[in-house]
Motif scaffolding. Structure first.
Motif, PDB file in Angstrom:
ATOM      1  N   LEU A  39       9.217   8.047 -11.912  1.00 35.62           N
ATOM      2  CA  LEU A  39       9.578   8.988 -12.968  1.00 35.62           C
ATOM      3  C   LEU A  39       9.343   8.360 -14.332  1.00 35.62           C
ATOM      4  N   SER A  40       8.650   9.070 -15.180  1.00 40.10           N
ATOM      5  CA  SER A  40       8.412   8.610 -16.544  1.00 40.10           C
ATOM      6  C   SER A  40       9.741   8.492 -17.293  1.00 40.10           C
ATOM      7  N   PRO A  41       9.875   7.492 -18.176  1.00 38.21           N
ATOM      8  CA  PRO A  41      11.140   7.329 -18.910  1.00 38.21           C
ATOM      9  C   PRO A  41      11.413   8.446 -19.903  1.00 38.21           C
ATOM     10  N   THR A  42      10.397   9.279 -20.208  1.00 39.65           N
ATOM     11  CA  THR A  42      10.588  10.350 -21.193  1.00 39.65           C
ATOM     12  C   THR A  42      11.178  11.615 -20.585  1.00 39.65           C
TER      13      THR A  42
ATOM     14  N   LYS B 202       0.812  -1.215   0.000  1.00 37.28           N
ATOM     15  CA  LYS B 202       0.000   0.000   0.000  1.00 37.28           C
ATOM     16  C   LYS B 202       0.853   1.275   0.000  1.00 37.28           C
ATOM     17  N   LYS B 203       1.921   1.229  -0.794  1.00 37.13           N
ATOM     18  CA  LYS B 203       2.762   2.420  -0.920  1.00 37.13           C
ATOM     19  C   LYS B 203       2.036   3.482  -1.744  1.00 37.13           C
ATOM     20  N   LYS B 204       1.988   4.685  -1.233  1.00 32.49           N
ATOM     21  CA  LYS B 204       1.323   5.795  -1.923  1.00 32.49           C
ATOM     22  C   LYS B 204       2.273   6.385  -2.962  1.00 32.49           C
ATOM     23  N   VAL B 205       1.789   6.468  -4.205  1.00 32.99           N
ATOM     24  CA  VAL B 205       2.649   6.799  -5.345  1.00 32.99           C
ATOM     25  C   VAL B 205       2.157   8.045  -6.064  1.00 32.99           C
ATOM     26  N   TYR B 206       3.097   8.915  -6.380  1.00 32.82           N
ATOM     27  CA  TYR B 206       2.857   9.996  -7.332  1.00 32.82           C
ATOM     28  C   TYR B 206       3.695   9.702  -8.585  1.00 32.82           C
ATOM     29  N   ILE B 207       3.082   9.901  -9.733  1.00 35.86           N
ATOM     30  CA  ILE B 207       3.777   9.708 -11.010  1.00 35.86           C
ATOM     31  C   ILE B 207       4.180  11.072 -11.550  1.00 35.86           C
ATOM     32  N   ILE B 208       5.441  11.217 -11.931  1.00 35.65           N
ATOM     33  CA  ILE B 208       5.943  12.465 -12.501  1.00 35.65           C
ATOM     34  C   ILE B 208       6.289  12.222 -13.965  1.00 35.65           C
ATOM     35  N   GLY B 209       5.719  13.013 -14.852  1.00 33.84           N
ATOM     36  CA  GLY B 209       5.965  12.819 -16.278  1.00 33.84           C
ATOM     37  C   GLY B 209       5.815  14.099 -17.068  1.00 33.84           C
ATOM     38  N   ASP B 210       6.168  14.007 -18.348  1.00 33.13           N
ATOM     39  CA  ASP B 210       6.088  15.181 -19.227  1.00 33.13           C
ATOM     40  C   ASP B 210       4.647  15.591 -19.502  1.00 33.13           C
ATOM     41  N   ASP B 211       3.777  14.577 -19.696  1.00 33.63           N
ATOM     42  CA  ASP B 211       2.384  14.883 -20.010  1.00 33.63           C
ATOM     43  C   ASP B 211       1.493  13.804 -19.420  1.00 33.63           C
ATOM     44  N   SER B 212       0.196  14.045 -19.464  1.00 31.42           N
ATOM     45  CA  SER B 212      -0.757  13.128 -18.841  1.00 31.42           C
ATOM     46  C   SER B 212      -0.825  11.792 -19.572  1.00 31.42           C
TER      47      SER B 212
ATOM     48  N   PRO C   3       2.579  16.880 -13.445  1.00 33.04           N
ATOM     49  CA  PRO C   3       3.250  17.270 -14.695  1.00 33.04           C
ATOM     50  C   PRO C   3       4.620  17.861 -14.395  1.00 33.04           C
ATOM     51  N   LEU C   4       5.539  17.670 -15.305  1.00 36.00           N
ATOM     52  CA  LEU C   4       6.895  18.163 -15.116  1.00 36.00           C
ATOM     53  C   LEU C   4       6.920  19.684 -14.983  1.00 36.00           C
ATOM     54  N   THR C   5       5.925  20.339 -15.551  1.00 29.45           N
ATOM     55  CA  THR C   5       5.858  21.805 -15.453  1.00 29.45           C
ATOM     56  C   THR C   5       5.633  22.262 -14.009  1.00 29.45           C
TER      57      THR C   5
END
Length: 465
Positions: free
Chosen positions: A192-195, A138-148, A173-175
């Motif tokens: 972290l998104s690979p992009t 139950k690890k709480k995760v935020y995804i960081i990426g360039d776009d949705s 969003p990365l912004t």
């Protein structure tokens, strides 16, 4: 460094527990059968040899990755691996029973020991797995990426992952990376998104380490090469040596001998299936039982691959080269059955004997698709530095529908770490994959709950809790 030592220590403890359970299983089996007046005590009176046999089980368990990190893996995968490793270990017992003079087992003892030892190991490992899940789930995760869109793709993988390990809080969003501090106290880890560009990735990683947060990275292809590098010292300067992936002459000889011996053994064992399919396929659909198709092999050299025909004859006459899809109408009834258990691949054992293929390696592909993949993924050609295989690391770790870029990461990991021991592990674990048909199935429909979460994520409504 500390985590490495800690991990090795825990593996040693786990191995000792396994030896104790296997040896205890022998003792319990003997006691039960004696009280049922089935087993003769004299057959296992050599307890020191019995302990050595129990200790040898650790090697079999290692081949089935039972000493790998099982955090965030499925319990079904774990149980399959335990049962299959115990079946392999029981096979060793049968061989010993036939050839050894000082340690002979009766069939009743072998069968009962298999049941008792498997039950003991399964109960113990399942308990450990559940404790691990309680502590690390139950690890709480935020995804960081360039776009949705990138966030949506990654979120879907989390939602399809084994339940209970992760809880997605949202997409950043990365912004808005300057606002990551606002989310640090709300989550356990960031993915972290690979992009994401390297400079942004470095900044985020430094920030997460500073605040004691775990980071999950999808590695770039060149980063996989760094993972396989060796640290060296030039004067007082630390460097990483990255060499081109290639097998030494000795490794090539061992791998070739391994391929020849195992292929011949498998051909003998599966010869009844080969004969039945050779007769059955032409009787159920028009066309020959076996067809050949050009594939690209070692160093980009083309060769003809042999397969049992699982589609209608001339399936690509109208469409040209296309990948098989879920519920593909071109697949015959017999074809669906043999594809599900990989029997359509059996004729490729003759490719292995010819030297075109290996038992283990990246799956061969057609030039048409390779040219397409190279345009998107220039590193795709690195797969061709080893012989293609009937099975491979991507077939063991991924699914049939895994995107090509994700399979490429796994294939490149194999290319960098290719060894005889790894080949043996992959071969044995392929049995588990064959027995788990869901790993060969197409894309499953996203359930309603997951659809709602993905919709919220796309609208950025999951971010603020």
């Amino acid at each position: 460094m500390y985590e490495d030592y800690k991990g090795k220590f825990l593996k040693i403890i786990l191995a000792l527990v396994d030896i104790t359970l296997v040896y205890g299983g022998f003792i319990v089996t003997n006691w039960v059968l004696q009280h049922l007046s089935i087993q003769n005590m004299e057959s296992i009176s050599n307890y020191s040899s019995l302990m050595l046999l129990a200790a040898s089980s650790v090697f079999v368990f290692y081949l089935y990755d039972l000493y790998a990190d099982w955090r965030r893996k499925s319990i079904q995968h774990l149980v399959y691996s335990i049962v299959l490793s115990m079946a392999a270990f029981t096979g060793i017992e049968v061989v010993i029973s036939i050839w050894a003079l000082n340690l002979t087992f009766k069939p009743s003892f072998i069968f009962a020991a298999f049941l008792i030892q498997t039950a003991l190991l399964t109960c113990t490992r399942v308990c450990i797995w559940n404790i691990n899940k309680k502590l690390n789930g139950k690890k709480k995760v935020y995804i960081i990426g360039d776009d949705s869109n990138a966030g949506m793709n990654i979120a879907e993988k989390f939602l399809n992952h084994h339940k209970g390990w992760f809880e997605i809080l949202g997409f950043i969003p990365l912004t808005k990376k300057s606002q990551i501090y606002d989310y640090v106290t709300k989550c356990d880890l960031f993915l972290l998104s690979p992009t994401i560009r390297m400079e942004n990735k470095e900044e985020i990683v430094r920030f997460c380490i500073k605040h004691g947060k775990e980071i999950l990275l999808v590695p770039q292809y060149f980063e996989l090469s760094v993972l396989g590098g060796n640290t060296q010292q030039i004067d007082d300067m630390l460097v990483i040596s990255i060499t081109p992936p290639r097998l030494s002459v000795v490794q090539q000889i061992y791998k070739r001998m391994f391929d020849l011996v195992i292929s011949l053994i498998v051909l003998v064992i599966t010869s009844p299936f080969l004969l039945v399919l050779f007769l059955l396929i032409p009787l159920t659909s028009k066309g020959p039982a076996v067809y050949k198709q050009e594939r690209i092999g070692l160093n980009g050299n083309p060769y003809w691959v042999y397969k049992f025909r699982s589609m209608i004859q001339d399936a690509e006459n109208k469409t040209g080269p296309v990948l098989a899809t879920v519920k593909d109408p071109r697949i015959t009834l017999i074809g669906r059955l043999i594809r599900a258990v990989r029997l359509d691949e059996l004729p490729q054992l003759f490719n292995v004997l010819k030297g075109d293929m290996s038992l283990v390696g990246p799956r061969p592909e057609r030039e048409h698709f390779i040219n397409q993949f190279k345009q998107l993924l220039p590193e795709y050609s690195y797969r061709l530095t080893v012989k293609p295989g009937i099975t491979g690391l991507a077939q063991v770790l991924a699914n049939y529908t895994t995107p090509v870029e994700d399979k490429l990461r796994i294939d490149l990991l194999y290319v960098r770490n290719c060894s005889l021991l790894l080949d043996l592990k992959i071969l044995l674990q392929t049995i588990r994959v064959v027995l788990q048909p869901e790993q060969a199935q197409g894309v499953k429909e996203t359930n309603i709950h997951n659809q709602k979460l993905l919709k919220k994520l796309k609208q950025n409504k999951v971010i603020n809790h």
